[in-house]
Every structure is written in C-alpha cells, then in structure tokens.
Scaffold this motif. Structure first.
Motif, short mmCIF file in Angstrom:
data_model
loop_
_atom_site.label_atom_id
_atom_site.label_comp_id
_atom_site.label_asym_id
_atom_site.label_seq_id
_atom_site.Cartn_x
_atom_site.Cartn_y
_atom_site.Cartn_z
N ALA A 110 15.23 58.38 33.88
CA ALA A 110 15.96 59.12 32.85
C ALA A 110 15.04 59.98 32.00
O ALA A 110 15.29 61.17 31.79
CB ALA A 110 16.74 58.14 31.97
N VAL A 111 13.96 59.39 31.50
CA VAL A 111 13.07 60.16 30.62
C VAL A 111 12.34 61.23 31.42
O VAL A 111 12.07 62.33 30.91
CB VAL A 111 12.09 59.23 29.87
CG1 VAL A 111 10.99 58.68 30.78
CG2 VAL A 111 11.48 59.95 28.67
N SER A 112 12.05 60.97 32.70
CA SER A 112 11.44 61.99 33.55
C SER A 112 12.38 63.18 33.73
O SER A 112 11.94 64.34 33.73
CB SER A 112 11.08 61.40 34.92
OG SER A 112 10.13 60.37 34.81
N SER A 116 1.60 60.59 31.73
CA SER A 116 1.06 61.72 32.49
C SER A 116 2.07 62.24 33.50
O SER A 116 2.25 63.45 33.66
CB SER A 116 -0.24 61.33 33.20
OG SER A 116 -1.27 61.11 32.26
N SER A 117 2.77 61.33 34.19
CA SER A 117 3.75 61.78 35.17
C SER A 117 4.94 62.44 34.49
O SER A 117 5.55 63.37 35.05
CB SER A 117 4.23 60.61 36.04
OG SER A 117 4.93 59.66 35.30
N CYS A 118 5.29 61.98 33.28
CA CYS A 118 6.37 62.64 32.53
C CYS A 118 5.98 64.10 32.25
O CYS A 118 6.79 65.02 32.42
CB CYS A 118 6.64 61.91 31.22
SG CYS A 118 7.56 60.36 31.41
N HIS A 119 4.75 64.31 31.83
CA HIS A 119 4.28 65.68 31.56
C HIS A 119 4.18 66.48 32.86
O HIS A 119 4.35 67.70 32.86
CB HIS A 119 2.95 65.65 30.83
CG HIS A 119 3.08 65.32 29.38
ND1 HIS A 119 2.86 66.24 28.38
CD2 HIS A 119 3.47 64.19 28.74
CE1 HIS A 119 3.07 65.68 27.20
NE2 HIS A 119 3.44 64.43 27.40
N SER A 134 -2.80 75.55 37.11
CA SER A 134 -1.51 74.86 37.11
C SER A 134 -1.42 73.84 38.24
O SER A 134 -0.89 72.74 38.05
CB SER A 134 -0.37 75.87 37.24
OG SER A 134 -0.38 76.77 36.16
N LEU A 135 -1.94 74.20 39.41
CA LEU A 135 -1.87 73.30 40.56
C LEU A 135 -2.64 72.02 40.32
O LEU A 135 -2.11 70.91 40.52
CB LEU A 135 -2.39 74.01 41.81
CG LEU A 135 -2.41 73.17 43.10
CD1 LEU A 135 -1.01 72.77 43.50
CD2 LEU A 135 -3.10 73.95 44.22
N THR A 136 -3.91 72.15 39.90
CA THR A 136 -4.71 70.94 39.67
C THR A 136 -4.16 70.13 38.50
O THR A 136 -4.19 68.90 38.52
CB THR A 136 -6.18 71.30 39.41
OG1 THR A 136 -6.26 72.23 38.31
CG2 THR A 136 -6.82 71.91 40.64
N MET A 137 -3.60 70.82 37.49
CA MET A 137 -3.02 70.10 36.36
C MET A 137 -1.81 69.27 36.80
O MET A 137 -1.68 68.09 36.44
CB MET A 137 -2.61 71.07 35.25
CG MET A 137 -1.86 70.41 34.10
SD MET A 137 -1.51 71.54 32.73
CE MET A 137 -3.09 71.53 31.91
N ALA A 138 -0.92 69.86 37.58
CA ALA A 138 0.26 69.14 38.03
C ALA A 138 -0.12 67.94 38.91
O ALA A 138 0.41 66.83 38.75
CB ALA A 138 1.19 70.08 38.79
#
Length: 397
Positions: A22-24, A144-147, A258-262
């Motif tokens: 849900a929060v994701s 981190s996964s939420c972001h 963006s790629l490495t950040m994700a």
C-alpha cells in the motif's frame, strides 16, 4: 486491532505484506503525478503566455506550496496518524493535474501550482511517516525501496507523458493520468497500515521540536539533496556547454544518474538490513563524493557521465536513511521529525537550482561540482546519527 498492530512491531510477516504494498503504491502515485507534470510545462507556459523567467517564478510557487504545507502535515500526522493524512492528501492531489490543464490565466495557474506543490509535499511527509510505521511493524528496512517506487513513478509519468500528449492532447493526458493515479490509490486504500497516536500522546503539542537531533538530520537531508538537485537540473547543461557533448550524449548524464539511483534504492533496504544505517550511509556518501569529483575533473563527457553514475549510487540511499532516522527520534512523534527533515531537505531542492545557476554563470559548473563534495563531507561527519534509522528495522551497526 490497529492499536495492537501498531504496538507489536514484529507482527507483520513476509517480504511484501499488504501494508508495504500500500505505501509503495502511494509513493508510485506521488512520483507518477509529479512525472506527468514535467512534459506539460511547455504547453502550460505557452497557454498562459509567460516567459522563461516568469515560468521560473511560477515553478517557484510549487516549491513554496510544498514548504508551506509540509509542517502542517507533520502536525496533523501527530494528531491523526499517517494513514489518515496520507489518504486525505492523496485525494486532494488527484484533481490538481486537471486544474493545471484548464487554468485560463496566471492567477488560477499560480493557485493550482501552489496547491499541487502543497499536496505533493504534504503527501510526501505523510507517506514517509507511514513507511516508518511499516518498517517498525516489519522490523526491516523498506524506506529505500519506497523511494525507488517514487523514482519509478516519475520515470513512467515523464516517459509516457510526451507520447500521450501528442496522441490524445493535454486534457486527455491529464484525464488518463488522473484515472491511473486514482486506481493506485483505490488499490492501496484498504491495505494502508493504521498508526493512530498512542492514547497517552493524544494531547502532545505539535509545535516545532526544541531538541537538536531532528534539525541535524534535516541538515543531512539538505546537504544530500543539494548535490542531487545540481545533477538533475544542471548535469545536462554542464555536459553540453563545458564538456562539448552532443545533445544526445548530454542526456546520458541524467539517465546514468537516475538508473543507478533507482537500482540502488531497490537494493538499499537489503544493504541497510545487513550492514546498518551508519555503515551504509558512510559508504554511500563516499561514493557520492568520489562521483562528484570525477564529474567535476573529468577530461571527457563520457568520464563525467561515469561520475554522475557513481553519484547516483551514493546519493540514492542517503535521504531515505535520514528519513527513517527522523521517524525514530526518541521522544518525538514520527510525523513531527519527518516533517522537519523533509521540509529542510526539499528546501535545498527549491533554492539550489537558482543559486547554482547564478554561481555557475560566473565561475562555471565544473567549479560548482568540485565544491559540492564539501556538503557531503558534513553528512559524513554526522553519519553516526544514522543509527536511529536502525530503530525501525533492527538492522546491524
């Protein structure tokens, strides 16, 4: 039942319980709507007949709206819990994209942008607070996964936006985006973790905290997000103007970052569970410092892009760790701590682009990128404070 669930952090089992899904989804929805706004900006400016300078002032209104409503969201979370505020702000956010699409003049456009920034920011505070509550209930890191889901939403929204606008027009695009965002919210709604205030904390005052810890964590978030804003807003221009990159190649700086950040945000929770917040933050900060220096000193655009990729690896998990720590400040309601940190952090994203542009006009982007690691060194100095993030997950030290 909700109070019992909130009181027993270990009650939720499995890797993806409903509350985490849900929060994701809320992070995905928020990032998606922000991403949908980006390709609409040229048409928005043309429709209202405003110059680039005036558009810059209009976009500043978005930031002012965020900074205005973030502290209000923190106070409401302390009073009502993050679930109520997350869902309420999400509902208020839904129609704003349509309002921006039909705004007939500068005044209505400014009001719509203020509300868009305000509800995006308020929802940001609330969903981060809910993510902290889910972390506590799962006894593992998920921030981190939420972001990462926010980044994914932004990528989808911005990536499909231009195509949809060209095919079905700005109004059709806004309508379809609103329907998709409403679908995300509808799926998330019944699964959201409820975290009402503890009975003996209902009368807690919601004024700004007088202890230094949340402000120091806010400083860490601020100094992490200024370099992030610098790469996102000025990386392509740096590659194009100072490194002589082609238009196509200059876009790879943002893409690599963006790629490495994700990728690292999806991996960051497992890393933090294994090594703890302090060690993870220190390693990430060192990656960011090295990457920024490579980008600043690179003799070629290709090597500068490699530097931006290293920056993405490092910066990816610095802010999520600060947010998790803010939600676990001893003696402070999570909503209050997170509102302080998010407000300070995002103020860096608001102020930094114009300030960096002004400075770079006189001394060049290379010098600016060379100076930014000084901010990251400050984060490194205060990295011990990241131990509070482990209060959510029970991670290592």
């Amino acid at each position: 039942m909700d109070n019992q669930l909130h009181a027993m952090p270990g009650v939720q089992r499995g890797f993806m319980p409903k509350s985490r899904v849900a929060v994701s989804l809320l992070f995905l929805m928020n990032g998606f709507l922000v991403g949908c706004w980006a390709p609409k900006i040229p048409e928005f400016a043309e429709r209202l007949g405003i110059s680039k300078f005036e558009l810059g002032l209009m976009i500043l209104v978005f930031g002012v709206g965020s900074l205005t409503m973030m502290p209000i969201a923190g106070a409401k979370i302390a009073k009502h819990g993050s679930r109520v505020v997350s869902l309420a702000t999400a509902v208020c956010l839904l129609p704003i994209l349509l309002a921006l699409t039909v705004a007939p003049n500068v005044i209505t456009g400014s009001i719509a942008l203020f509300l868009f920034g305000g509800f995006v920011g308020a929802m940001d505070v609330a969903m981060n607070a809910n993510a902290v509550a889910v972390e506590k209930s799962m006894r593992r890191a998920i921030m981190s996964s939420c972001h990462a889901f926010w980044s994914l939403g932004g990528l989808i929204g911005s990536g499909l936006g231009g195509l949809l606008i060209s095919k079905i027009g700005v109004l059709g695009h806004a309508g379809l985006a609103t329907v998709l965002a409403a679908a995300f919210l509808a799926v998330a709604w019944p699964m959201m973790l409820s975290d009402p205030p503890h009975p003996d904390e209902k009368k807690e005052k919601t004024r700004l905290p007088m202890v230094p810890l949340p402000w120091l964590l806010g400083l860490m978030a601020l100094f992490s997000m200024v370099p992030e804003g610098a790469v996102l807003d000025w990386g392509a221009l740096y590659l194009r103007q100072e490194m002589g990159a082609s238009v196509a190649l200059s876009g790879f700086g943002f893409a690599a970052f963006s790629l490495t950040m994700a990728i690292m945000r999806f991996a960051g929770d497992m890393v933090r569970d294994r090594f703890g917040g302090v060690k993870t933050l220190r390693v990430c900060t060192l990656f960011a410092i090295v990457g920024m220096l490579i980008a600043a000193l690179a003799p070629t655009a290709e090597l500068a892009i490699v530097g931006f990729a290293f920056c993405g690896i490092g910066i990816s998990n610095m802010v999520p760790i600060a947010f998790s720590a803010a939600g676990n400040v001893p003696g402070l309601r999570p909503g209050i701590g997170i509102s302080v940190v998010t407000t300070m952090g995002y103020s860096g994203m608001l102020v930094a682009p114009s300030a960096i542009g002004f400075v770079a006009e006189h001394i060049g982007f290379s010098t600016v990128f060379m100076a930014l690691p000084a901010l990251l060194v400050v984060v490194l100095i205060f990295s011990r404070l990241a131990r509070y993030a482990d209060g959510a997950s029970g991670g290592g030290h």
